[in-house]
Design a protein around this motif. Sequence first.
Motif, PDB file in Angstrom:
ATOM      1  N   VAL A  64       0.760  -1.236  -0.063  1.00 54.46           N
ATOM      2  CA  VAL A  64       0.145  -0.028   0.265  1.00 54.46           C
ATOM      3  C   VAL A  64       1.012   1.298   0.116  1.00 54.46           C
ATOM      4  CG1 VAL A  64      -1.766   1.290   1.314  1.00 54.46           C
ATOM      5  CG2 VAL A  64      -1.706  -1.223   1.168  1.00 54.46           C
ATOM      6  N   ALA A  65       1.774   1.163   0.781  1.00 55.36           N
ATOM      7  CA  ALA A  65       2.962   2.332   0.817  1.00 55.36           C
ATOM      8  C   ALA A  65       3.379   2.710  -0.484  1.00 55.36           C
ATOM      9  CB  ALA A  65       3.929   2.131   1.951  1.00 55.36           C
ATOM     10  N   VAL A  66       3.945   1.738  -1.230  1.00 54.21           N
ATOM     11  CA  VAL A  66       4.649   2.077  -2.485  1.00 54.21           C
ATOM     12  C   VAL A  66       3.753   2.859  -3.388  1.00 54.21           C
ATOM     13  CG1 VAL A  66       4.435   0.552  -4.366  1.00 54.21           C
ATOM     14  CG2 VAL A  66       6.466   0.535  -2.958  1.00 54.21           C
ATOM     15  N   ARG A  67       2.252   2.442  -3.618  1.00 50.86           N
ATOM     16  CA  ARG A  67       1.072   3.065  -4.377  1.00 50.86           C
ATOM     17  C   ARG A  67       1.159   4.254  -4.107  1.00 50.86           C
ATOM     18  NH1 ARG A  67      -2.364  -1.921  -4.078  1.00 50.86           N
ATOM     19  NH2 ARG A  67      -3.038  -0.815  -2.408  1.00 50.86           N
ATOM     20  N   ASN A  68       1.125   4.621  -2.641  1.00 46.11           N
ATOM     21  CA  ASN A  68       0.760   6.045  -1.956  1.00 46.11           C
ATOM     22  C   ASN A  68       2.080   7.041  -2.215  1.00 46.11           C
ATOM     23  OD1 ASN A  68      -1.965   6.213  -0.799  1.00 46.11           O
ATOM     24  ND2 ASN A  68      -1.162   4.394  -0.183  1.00 46.11           N
TER      25      ASN A  68
END
Length: 158
Positions: free
Chosen positions: A41-45
Motif C-alpha cells: 500500500v505504501a508503494v502506491r501512495n
Amino acid sequence: MVFLTVTNLLRVRGPDEIWRKRRIFRLAAAFIGRRRNCYSVAVRNVHRALVYATKARKLKKEDMKELWNTRITAACDQHNISAFALKEGLDRSNIMLDRKSLSDLAAWEPRTFECLAAVAQKKLELDGFIDGADKKHPTGVNLNLKDVMLETWLKEKK
C-alpha cells in the motif's frame, strides 16, 4: 543481519530488498495507517505523492509568475504606464530587471519603483515610442469600488 535458522536466511532476498523497502517506508513516514506500514500500500501512495510533488513544482513557478505580473501591473497603473511600456522603457535604458525584482520593488520599495517608471517613461518619450494603451492621469482621489457601484445603481433607479 544475524539469522538463527537456515529457513530465515533463505526467506530473505538479500540486502537490496531491505534498503529498497526502507527507502519507501521513509518516504511514507508521514502517512497514516496501512499507507505507512504495509509495503504494497505504501508503494502506491508514495508514487502518487511523488507525482503530485513533481506537478506542484511546475504549478508553483506559474503561480509566482502570475503574482509578480499582478504586482507589476498594479504598480504601473498607479504611475500611468502600462507594464509593457515599463518593460520596454527599462530595456531601452539598459536597466535589466526581471519580473521578481520589479515586483519586489513595487511591493516593498514604491518610491524606487516610481523612479524606475519615470525613467522608463522619459526614455520612451525621447525615443518617440507610442503606447497603445490610453492612460489617463490619476485624479489623486482614492475611489472605493462599492461607492462607485452604488452611485451607478442609484442613477439607474432614478
